[in-house]
Design a protein around this motif. Structure first.
Motif, short mmCIF file in Angstrom:
data_model
loop_
_atom_site.label_atom_id
_atom_site.label_comp_id
_atom_site.label_asym_id
_atom_site.label_seq_id
_atom_site.Cartn_x
_atom_site.Cartn_y
_atom_site.Cartn_z
N ARG B 47 0.86 -1.18 0.00
CA ARG B 47 0.00 0.00 0.00
C ARG B 47 0.90 1.23 0.00
O ARG B 47 2.00 1.20 0.57
N PHE B 48 0.41 2.28 -0.64
CA PHE B 48 1.18 3.53 -0.68
C PHE B 48 0.56 4.48 0.35
O PHE B 48 -0.63 4.76 0.29
N CYS B 49 1.37 4.92 1.30
CA CYS B 49 0.88 5.76 2.40
C CYS B 49 1.53 7.13 2.32
O CYS B 49 2.73 7.26 2.58
N THR B 50 0.74 8.12 1.96
CA THR B 50 1.32 9.44 1.73
C THR B 50 0.58 10.51 2.51
O THR B 50 -0.62 10.36 2.76
N ASN B 51 1.28 11.55 2.89
CA ASN B 51 0.63 12.73 3.46
C ASN B 51 0.48 13.82 2.41
O ASN B 51 0.25 14.98 2.73
N GLU B 52 0.63 13.44 1.17
CA GLU B 52 0.54 14.41 0.07
C GLU B 52 -0.82 15.09 0.06
O GLU B 52 -1.85 14.42 -0.02
N THR B 53 -0.83 16.41 0.16
CA THR B 53 -2.10 17.14 0.09
C THR B 53 -2.00 18.35 -0.84
O THR B 53 -2.81 19.26 -0.78
N THR B 54 -1.00 18.35 -1.73
CA THR B 54 -0.93 19.46 -2.68
C THR B 54 -1.60 19.09 -3.99
O THR B 54 -1.52 19.82 -4.97
N THR B 55 -2.26 17.93 -4.02
CA THR B 55 -2.97 17.50 -5.21
C THR B 55 -4.03 16.49 -4.78
O THR B 55 -4.05 16.08 -3.64
N ARG B 57 -5.87 12.68 -4.83
CA ARG B 57 -5.31 11.33 -4.91
C ARG B 57 -5.28 10.86 -6.36
O ARG B 57 -4.31 10.26 -6.81
N LYS B 58 -6.33 11.17 -7.09
CA LYS B 58 -6.42 10.70 -8.49
C LYS B 58 -5.28 11.28 -9.32
O LYS B 58 -4.60 10.58 -10.06
N ASN B 59 -5.07 12.58 -9.16
CA ASN B 59 -4.00 13.23 -9.92
C ASN B 59 -2.63 12.68 -9.56
O ASN B 59 -1.77 12.48 -10.42
N LEU B 60 -2.44 12.40 -8.27
CA LEU B 60 -1.17 11.83 -7.81
C LEU B 60 -0.90 10.49 -8.48
O LEU B 60 0.21 10.22 -8.96
N VAL B 61 -1.94 9.64 -8.53
CA VAL B 61 -1.79 8.32 -9.14
C VAL B 61 -1.49 8.45 -10.63
O VAL B 61 -0.61 7.77 -11.16
N ASP B 62 -2.21 9.35 -11.30
CA ASP B 62 -1.93 9.59 -12.73
C ASP B 62 -0.47 9.95 -12.95
O ASP B 62 0.19 9.45 -13.86
N ARG B 63 0.03 10.85 -12.12
CA ARG B 63 1.42 11.31 -12.29
C ARG B 63 2.41 10.17 -12.05
O ARG B 63 3.42 10.06 -12.76
N LEU B 64 2.12 9.33 -11.05
CA LEU B 64 3.03 8.21 -10.77
C LEU B 64 3.00 7.18 -11.89
O LEU B 64 4.03 6.61 -12.26
N GLN B 65 1.81 6.96 -12.44
CA GLN B 65 1.72 6.02 -13.56
C GLN B 65 2.53 6.53 -14.75
O GLN B 65 3.20 5.77 -15.44
N LYS B 66 2.48 7.84 -14.96
CA LYS B 66 3.26 8.43 -16.07
C LYS B 66 4.75 8.19 -15.89
O LYS B 66 5.49 8.07 -16.85
N LEU B 67 5.20 8.16 -14.61
CA LEU B 67 6.61 7.90 -14.34
C LEU B 67 6.95 6.43 -14.52
O LEU B 67 8.11 6.04 -14.44
N GLY B 68 5.92 5.59 -14.71
CA GLY B 68 6.15 4.17 -14.94
C GLY B 68 5.81 3.28 -13.75
O GLY B 68 6.04 2.06 -13.79
N PHE B 69 5.27 3.86 -12.69
CA PHE B 69 4.98 3.05 -11.50
C PHE B 69 3.72 2.22 -11.70
O PHE B 69 2.73 2.67 -12.28
N SER B 70 3.79 0.99 -11.19
CA SER B 70 2.62 0.14 -11.14
C SER B 70 1.86 0.51 -9.87
O SER B 70 2.23 0.11 -8.77
N ILE B 71 0.81 1.30 -10.01
CA ILE B 71 0.09 1.81 -8.85
C ILE B 71 -1.37 2.06 -9.22
O ILE B 71 -1.66 2.55 -10.32
N LYS B 72 -2.28 1.69 -8.34
CA LYS B 72 -3.71 1.92 -8.57
C LYS B 72 -4.26 2.81 -7.45
O LYS B 72 -3.73 2.79 -6.33
N GLU B 73 -5.31 3.56 -7.77
CA GLU B 73 -5.84 4.51 -6.80
C GLU B 73 -6.23 3.83 -5.49
O GLU B 73 -6.01 4.38 -4.40
N GLU B 74 -6.79 2.62 -5.57
CA GLU B 74 -7.25 1.96 -4.34
C GLU B 74 -6.09 1.47 -3.47
O GLU B 74 -6.29 1.07 -2.33
N GLU B 75 -4.87 1.51 -4.00
CA GLU B 75 -3.70 1.13 -3.19
C GLU B 75 -3.13 2.33 -2.42
O GLU B 75 -2.19 2.16 -1.65
N VAL B 76 -3.68 3.52 -2.69
CA VAL B 76 -3.09 4.74 -2.12
C VAL B 76 -3.92 5.26 -0.95
O VAL B 76 -5.13 5.47 -1.09
#
Ligand SMILES: [Mg+2]
Ligand SMILES: [Mg+2]
Lengths: 209, 267
Positions: B47-55, B57-76
């Motif tokens: 699971r991805f555990c973040t305190n990210e609040t400058t964006t 969750r959906k946008n964060l996942v999109d950006r990580l996928q663009k970097l090549g990460f295997s990550i889904k919104e429900e894992e965050v």
């Protein structure tokens, strides 16, 4: 008078609430001051200010009728300047524009200290980050005071205390507070007289400050 | 390594572990895309555990996928959805002091006649006047309620450290003489919700982060082992923290996965 009281030779006098309230003399204090000045005691006016420079304070006192000289006034801004000069620091000055004249001649190049007064226009995100990075790399944090809030025309507004606290928390560094009632404030105020604290008397209107 | 024995579930911090930010753009930390893949291939739940609040969750996942990460919104797991849940449960209507890009996470929330303040990493929005509005809202309440999304001290952005929400949370706490409710790391309820979602117990779980207090300290207080990476906001002084001792310190996520797989994690 007992012999103990006779050894007092230095008088520290608060300003607001003690000899004047805004532009009005507290009755009898002009005369009382003249009598003190004729005796041989050392006199220092001590006050916490974060905005008003010495010049502004002097102008007000003169207009009320007090005969006071600039070197007789010791404010929390004076205390901050004193500390800066003593430690040869080059501060980032987060103080009000009007207070800046009390720091005239202080070098602010290659900053290695942070001074925080009441300065809403300096508590923006970028300046706070600049201060944070300086302190994290070892610069001392000097606070004029840590007031929580003050009264503004539109209601209560944040004082310097919350922003000092933010910087303390983020850096793990405690601030040096220079205003009353800190011990160092009083000691610096009377340093030029070379007297012991027991020879000084403080006259003020607030029991805690 | 012995300290990793029996680990078969992993919580990963995002900023400073998977990616850094440089001039507003995301950059994957070398080896981290592959490290996530290797964990997933080994069958270890993540699971991805973040305190990210400058964006959002959906946008964060999109950006990580663009970097090549295997990550889904429900894992965050991020603080905003958790805060929305708290607001519903407690009947609270927030005054928001948050980043403009994260406001969409609160679209469904009633914000009329606020009876609490929610603070996140508002970045440029941390102006004096915005702080003052939050303060005036709080001080007007009989029982001021301040909810903070994380309480981090600082983080790294474009190679310099900048203040995080925790500093501004402390400012409002001091001004109003109150204590904030923290949602997100390092609060125990946040870590426990993640464990529940993974159906794992603390003893078999490892948290990986670059924040010695929020990531490492927070997880350890729940009985979860914690690894500190020497990437992101890491500073060498973190290794001599007066209170928090990581179970393991590694150069980066890639090295952590090497150690974990060598320790026989799940395989
Ligand atoms: Mg007074
Ligand atoms: Mg991080």
């Amino acid at each position: 008078m007992s012999s103990g009281a006779c050894t007092v030779n230095t008088v520290l006098i608060d300003l607001s609430g003690t000899i004047h309230i805004e532009d009005t003399e507290i009755p009898g204090s002009v005369k009382a001051l003249e009598r003190l000045q004729k005796s041989k005691v050392n006199i220092k006016f001590v006050t916490n200010t974060t905005k008003e420079s010495k010049r502004v304070l002097l102008e007000r006192l003169h207009s009320i009728g007090f005969n006071v000289k600039g070197e007789e006034i010791f404010t929390s801004l004076t205390a901050a300047r004193y500390l800066i000069e003593q430690r040869k620091l080059h501060p980032l000055l987060m103080v009000d524009e009007k207070a800046l004249e009390d720091f005239e001649g202080v070098s602010t190049e290659n900053q290695d200290a942070v001074v925080v007064g009441l300065a809403p226009e300096k508590f923006d995100y970028n300046t706070m980050n600049q201060a944070f990075r300086l302190i994290l790399s070892g610069a001392p944090l000097i606070a004029i005071h840590k007031g929580r809030y003050y009264k503004r025309k539109d209601g209560l507004a944040l004082g310097p205390g919350p922003f000092v606290t933010a910087l303390e928390f983020a850096t793990g560094q405690k601030a040096d507070i220079v205003g009353k009632p800190e011990l160092s404030f009083f000691l610096s105020a009377v340093e030029e007289f070379s007297v012991a604290p027991s020879q000084c008397i403080m006259i003020g209107d607030q029991s805690t400050a | 390594m012995a300290c990793l024995k029996g680990v078969n579930a992993v919580m990963l911090d995002i900023s400073g572990v998977l990616k850094d930010t440089a001039d507003g753009a995301d950059v994957a930390i070398p080896g981290s895309v592959n490290a996530v893949n290797r964990l997933k291939e080994a069958g270890i739940p993540i699971r991805f555990c973040t305190n990210e609040t400058t964006t959002t969750r959906k946008n964060l996942v999109d950006r990580l996928q663009k970097l090549g990460f295997s990550i889904k919104e429900e894992e965050v797991f991020s603080p905003a959805p958790a805060v929305c849940q708290v607001l519903r449960q407690r009947g609270l209507r927030p005054h928001l002091l948050v980043h403009p890009a994260s406001e969409a996470d609160f679209d469904a929330v009633d914000k009329n006649k606020p009876n609490c303040v929610v603070i996140g990493d508002a970045a440029e929005n941390f102006s004096y006047e915005n702080m003052n509005k939050a303060f005036q809202t709080l001080i007007a309440m009989d029982n001021p309620v301040l909810i903070s999304m994380g309480k981090g001290k600082y983080y790294k952005d474009s190679n310099s450290l900048i203040l995080d929400v925790g500093a501004y949370m402390k400012a409002l706490e001091y001004a109003c003489d109150i204590e904030a409710d923290v949602v997100g790391k390092p609060s125990a309820s946040f870590f426990l919700a993640v464990l529940q979602d993974m159906e794992r117990v603390p003893e078999e779980t490892l948290m990986v982060g670059d924040d010695i207090e929020s990531d490492v300290g927070g997880a350890q207080r729940c009985g979860i082992r914690a690894a500190l990476v020497r990437t992101g906001k890491y500073r060498s002084s973190d290794e001599n923290h007066p209170k928090v001792k990581p179970d393991i310190i590694v150069n980066d996520l890639s090295q952590l996965v090497d150690e974990l797989l060598a320790a026989g994690g799940k395989l």
